[in-house]
Scaffold this motif. Sequence first.
Motif, short mmCIF file in Angstrom:
data_model
loop_
_atom_site.label_atom_id
_atom_site.label_comp_id
_atom_site.label_asym_id
_atom_site.label_seq_id
_atom_site.Cartn_x
_atom_site.Cartn_y
_atom_site.Cartn_z
N HIS A 33 36.06 -50.39 -12.80
CA HIS A 33 34.72 -50.95 -13.01
C HIS A 33 34.11 -50.09 -14.11
O HIS A 33 34.28 -48.87 -14.10
N SER B 194 38.42 -54.95 -12.35
CA SER B 194 37.74 -55.61 -11.23
C SER B 194 37.11 -56.90 -11.72
O SER B 194 36.38 -56.91 -12.72
N GLU C 33 35.25 -44.90 -5.82
CA GLU C 33 34.64 -46.21 -5.50
C GLU C 33 34.50 -46.34 -3.99
O GLU C 33 33.54 -46.93 -3.50
N HIS D 150 42.15 -49.05 -10.88
CA HIS D 150 41.26 -50.20 -10.63
C HIS D 150 39.91 -49.85 -11.26
O HIS D 150 39.22 -48.94 -10.81
N ARG E 251 45.26 -47.19 -1.80
CA ARG E 251 44.27 -47.03 -2.86
C ARG E 251 43.29 -45.96 -2.39
O ARG E 251 42.85 -45.98 -1.24
ZN ZN Z 1 36.33 -52.64 -7.04
#
Ligand code: ZN
Length: 281
Positions: free
Chosen positions: A50, A83, A229, A48, A225
């Motif tokens: 960013h 994201s 982050e 995931h 997950r």
């Molecule tokens: Zn995120």
Amino acid sequence: MSTPGTLITVAPTGAEHTKADVPNLPVTLEELVATAEACERVGAAMVHIHIRDDDAKPTLDLGRLRETVAAVRERTNLVVQLSTGGAVTDPESDRLAVLDALPDSASCSMGTVNFGDDVFMNRWEFIVELHIRMRDRGIVPEYEIFDLGQLTSLHRLLDKHGLPAGGHVHVDLVMGVPGGMAGDTETLAAALRLIPDGATFSATGVGRTTLPVLFAALSAGGHVRVGMEDTISYARGERVKDNAQLVARASGLARIAQRPPLTPDEARALLGVAAQPVTSA
Ligand code: ZN
Ligand code: KMH
């Protein structure tokens, strides 16, 4: 709802931590791809993402996003999820444009939530637009749930606008955000009663809820997950060394739970992600 294996997603960077506060946060393209490789080696199947700019600030720059998707695809077999949440300051137009980078998957947050001292804004019309644009592009959504009422919104979305690309519904419970649902077993059990029939779920616990949520999700047949982050603490008083350390811990626990990590190809089959990526809209 349960499956034999565990989908482990790594969320290595996020938009909230600063490089100054967290020097081992992966922020450059090379750091991100090296992290993705290391996490794949120890059991991650999806990443995931960013991204950051040259000053390590969060950005949704489309050129950088495209370059990132290509680089992660070239050097790993991971399912690439971008994201669309971005940072709390990102405008809706930029968040929608993320989809033009054509990832395998993208996050679709299911409602507005207080987010620490900020507000993470997700208007209904915006959610619908994300859902429809993802389906048009063949991008598989992961519906991000920060609070229980957002599962009611997910039912409303699917009832009014139909199933997503791939035909399968996958939810990620993001628990323990200050302003969202608590990160504990009771809340996870309450959420599971509201998840659409046939959907799969993963869960992540922010900060000190990381371990309770990890154990609860595994015991409930869910996926997980992990990543910097969501937490930068490995244990009380001990900072995370790197993302692979968090993935390795989750893999070990998944194996102990007799639900070993899924490979990226098994994750594609689970989520309805096409074996060959869509490369033009
Ligand atoms: Zn995120
Ligand atoms: N950074 C948060 C404001 C997502 O990636 O879709 C939103 C977030 C959710 O991280």
